[in-house]
Design a protein around this motif. Sequence first.
Motif, PDB file in Angstrom:
ATOM      1  N   GLN A  49      16.781 -42.285 -45.038  1.00 52.66           N
ATOM      2  CA  GLN A  49      17.279 -43.386 -44.183  1.00 52.66           C
ATOM      3  C   GLN A  49      17.185 -44.709 -44.932  1.00 52.66           C
ATOM      4  OE1 GLN A  49      18.763 -42.486 -41.410  1.00 52.66           O
ATOM      5  NE2 GLN A  49      18.161 -40.390 -41.883  1.00 52.66           N
ATOM      6  N   THR A  50      17.758 -45.751 -44.338  1.00 56.03           N
ATOM      7  CA  THR A  50      17.812 -47.051 -45.020  1.00 56.03           C
ATOM      8  C   THR A  50      17.437 -48.192 -44.089  1.00 56.03           C
ATOM      9  OG1 THR A  50      20.135 -47.199 -44.374  1.00 56.03           O
ATOM     10  CG2 THR A  50      19.684 -46.396 -46.606  1.00 56.03           C
ATOM     11  N   GLU A  74      18.042 -51.070 -28.828  1.00 54.20           N
ATOM     12  CA  GLU A  74      18.438 -50.757 -30.211  1.00 54.20           C
ATOM     13  C   GLU A  74      18.306 -49.245 -30.421  1.00 54.20           C
ATOM     14  OE1 GLU A  74      17.111 -52.026 -34.751  1.00 54.20           O
ATOM     15  OE2 GLU A  74      15.554 -51.583 -33.292  1.00 54.20           O
ATOM     16  N   GLY A  76      18.029 -46.537 -33.336  1.00 54.77           N
ATOM     17  CA  GLY A  76      17.782 -46.437 -34.775  1.00 54.77           C
ATOM     18  C   GLY A  76      16.820 -47.521 -35.223  1.00 54.77           C
ATOM     19  N   GLY A  78      14.466 -47.356 -37.437  1.00 55.28           N
ATOM     20  CA  GLY A  78      14.359 -47.345 -38.901  1.00 55.28           C
ATOM     21  C   GLY A  78      13.091 -48.039 -39.367  1.00 55.28           C
ATOM     22  N   SER A  79      13.264 -49.070 -40.182  1.00 48.96           N
ATOM     23  CA  SER A  79      12.112 -49.813 -40.721  1.00 48.96           C
ATOM     24  C   SER A  79      11.474 -50.736 -39.684  1.00 48.96           C
ATOM     25  CB  SER A  79      12.583 -50.677 -41.893  1.00 48.96           C
ATOM     26  OG  SER A  79      13.444 -51.702 -41.396  1.00 48.96           O
ATOM     27  N   GLN A  82      15.340 -54.906 -38.042  1.00 49.14           N
ATOM     28  CA  GLN A  82      16.265 -55.469 -37.051  1.00 49.14           C
ATOM     29  C   GLN A  82      15.580 -55.603 -35.693  1.00 49.14           C
ATOM     30  OE1 GLN A  82      20.272 -53.969 -36.993  1.00 49.14           O
ATOM     31  NE2 GLN A  82      20.879 -55.642 -35.648  1.00 49.14           N
ATOM     32  N   GLU A  97      14.003 -44.277 -32.008  1.00 48.53           N
ATOM     33  CA  GLU A  97      14.161 -43.692 -33.347  1.00 48.53           C
ATOM     34  C   GLU A  97      13.919 -42.193 -33.232  1.00 48.53           C
ATOM     35  OE1 GLU A  97      15.010 -44.632 -36.635  1.00 48.53           O
ATOM     36  OE2 GLU A  97      14.700 -42.477 -36.867  1.00 48.53           O
ATOM     37  N   ARG A  98      14.777 -41.396 -33.924  1.00 50.09           N
ATOM     38  CA  ARG A  98      14.603 -39.940 -33.798  1.00 50.09           C
ATOM     39  C   ARG A  98      13.565 -39.377 -34.754  1.00 50.09           C
ATOM     40  NH1 ARG A  98      17.680 -37.535 -37.939  1.00 50.09           N
ATOM     41  NH2 ARG A  98      17.500 -35.413 -37.140  1.00 50.09           N
ATOM     42  N   ASP A 123      16.168 -38.888 -28.931  1.00 48.24           N
ATOM     43  CA  ASP A 123      17.589 -38.921 -29.251  1.00 48.24           C
ATOM     44  C   ASP A 123      18.234 -40.149 -28.617  1.00 48.24           C
ATOM     45  OD1 ASP A 123      20.250 -38.579 -29.672  1.00 48.24           O
ATOM     46  OD2 ASP A 123      20.433 -36.676 -28.599  1.00 48.24           O
ATOM     47  N   GLY A 124      18.410 -41.169 -29.432  1.00 52.37           N
ATOM     48  CA  GLY A 124      18.970 -42.433 -28.943  1.00 52.37           C
ATOM     49  C   GLY A 124      20.440 -42.351 -28.597  1.00 52.37           C
ATOM     50  N   THR A 140      22.381 -48.666 -34.858  1.00 50.34           N
ATOM     51  CA  THR A 140      22.317 -48.959 -36.295  1.00 50.34           C
ATOM     52  C   THR A 140      22.605 -47.718 -37.144  1.00 50.34           C
ATOM     53  OG1 THR A 140      19.948 -48.552 -36.572  1.00 50.34           O
ATOM     54  CG2 THR A 140      20.587 -50.733 -35.763  1.00 50.34           C
ATOM     55  N   LYS A 196      22.619 -39.033 -35.386  1.00 54.79           N
ATOM     56  CA  LYS A 196      22.483 -37.611 -35.054  1.00 54.79           C
ATOM     57  C   LYS A 196      22.221 -37.492 -33.559  1.00 54.79           C
ATOM     58  CE  LYS A 196      22.312 -36.164 -39.427  1.00 54.79           C
ATOM     59  NZ  LYS A 196      21.146 -35.634 -40.109  1.00 54.79           N
TER      60      LYS A 196
HETATM   61  N1  SAM Z   1      17.917 -51.097 -37.982  1.00 54.76           N
HETATM   62  C1  SAM Z   1      17.242 -50.370 -39.010  1.00 54.76           C
HETATM   63  C2  SAM Z   1      16.456 -51.261 -39.932  1.00 54.76           C
HETATM   64  O1  SAM Z   1      16.538 -52.484 -39.811  1.00 54.76           O
HETATM   65  O2  SAM Z   1      15.726 -50.707 -40.758  1.00 54.76           O
HETATM   66  C3  SAM Z   1      18.233 -49.552 -39.804  1.00 54.76           C
HETATM   67  C4  SAM Z   1      18.108 -48.140 -39.480  1.00 54.76           C
HETATM   68  S1  SAM Z   1      18.951 -46.923 -40.386  1.00 54.76           S
HETATM   69  C5  SAM Z   1      20.422 -47.618 -41.040  1.00 54.76           C
HETATM   70  C6  SAM Z   1      19.508 -45.924 -39.016  1.00 54.76           C
HETATM   71  C7  SAM Z   1      18.413 -45.235 -38.243  1.00 54.76           C
HETATM   72  O3  SAM Z   1      18.984 -44.521 -37.156  1.00 54.76           O
HETATM   73  C8  SAM Z   1      17.614 -44.213 -39.052  1.00 54.76           C
HETATM   74  O4  SAM Z   1      16.266 -44.549 -39.028  1.00 54.76           O
HETATM   75  C9  SAM Z   1      17.876 -42.899 -38.320  1.00 54.76           C
HETATM   76  O5  SAM Z   1      16.787 -42.011 -38.329  1.00 54.76           O
HETATM   77  C10 SAM Z   1      18.185 -43.403 -36.923  1.00 54.76           C
HETATM   78  N2  SAM Z   1      18.913 -42.459 -36.077  1.00 54.76           N
HETATM   79  C11 SAM Z   1      19.938 -41.626 -36.375  1.00 54.76           C
HETATM   80  N3  SAM Z   1      20.315 -40.930 -35.291  1.00 54.76           N
HETATM   81  C12 SAM Z   1      19.503 -41.320 -34.262  1.00 54.76           C
HETATM   82  C13 SAM Z   1      19.393 -40.966 -32.893  1.00 54.76           C
HETATM   83  N4  SAM Z   1      20.176 -40.070 -32.308  1.00 54.76           N
HETATM   84  N5  SAM Z   1      18.442 -41.582 -32.157  1.00 54.76           N
HETATM   85  C14 SAM Z   1      17.632 -42.514 -32.703  1.00 54.76           C
HETATM   86  N6  SAM Z   1      17.678 -42.883 -33.991  1.00 54.76           N
HETATM   87  C15 SAM Z   1      18.618 -42.307 -34.777  1.00 54.76           C
END
Ligand code: SAM
Length: 210
Positions: A49-50, A74, A76, A78-79, A82, A97-98, A123-124, A140, A196
């Motif tokens: 992920q990023t 929000e 995702g 992630g870090s 955001q 976040e998943r 599952d977002g 995101t 996902k």
């Molecule tokens: N906003 C984040 C940041 O500032 O770091 C960027 C996050 S990254 C581009 C996208 C994130 O979405 C990942 O951490 C990924 O695991 C999460 N993700 C993907 N599918 C998801 C879902 N169904 N529910 C929740 N999170 C999900």
Amino acid sequence: MVQEQLITRGIHDGRVLEAFRKVKRELFVPENMVGSAYDDSPLPIGEGQTISQPYMVALMTEALGLKGGEKVLEIGTGSGYQTAILCELARDVYSVERLPTLAERARKILEECGYRVHLKVGDGSLGWPEFAPYEAIVVTAGGPKIPESLLRQLKDGGRLVMPVGDRFIQELLVVTRSGQRLEKQSLGGCKFVPLKGKEGWDSTGEEEYQ
Ligand code: SAM
């Protein structure tokens, strides 16, 4: 970063720019990436992920049109970067976040920074119905379409921002709800990791970098 990467590219909401000045991106990147924390690019945060490019975070955040009193969802975390920016700009922030390891790391950093935020692992693509409706929803990760669950959880007058397209390239869409009507606007092309889940991509494919 704010001047060179955001203002010159047209980000002009003063509150958004102030939030970017305040939140330290280096706190949200892995230790070996601290030297690149203010690069004009996404960075890996583990698990394939990023953390998104600062400009992309700013563009999506500005598109939400936050004034300060909103409840924001929000998808995702992630870090958590955001999420922190959103905490600076809205009243209540809910983030899903998943991946548990990322969610835990984000929770720790956000707590250390003193942000009061509601985080959940799950599952977002199904949103977080218990606290709906939301004045703003930001996704995101990129999906094949805007999840119906998220549209149902968007308040009248509210805005949703999400990358929509195939697994490799998407269009950044802004949806505004007015009653039963949904107005869509495109902010241009983008490239995100896949959303996902039940209303996103299935969980079988390979992860792609943003
Ligand atoms: N906003 C984040 C940041 O500032 O770091 C960027 C996050 S990254 C581009 C996208 C994130 O979405 C990942 O951490 C990924 O695991 C999460 N993700 C993907 N599918 C998801 C879902 N169904 N529910 C929740 N999170 C999900």
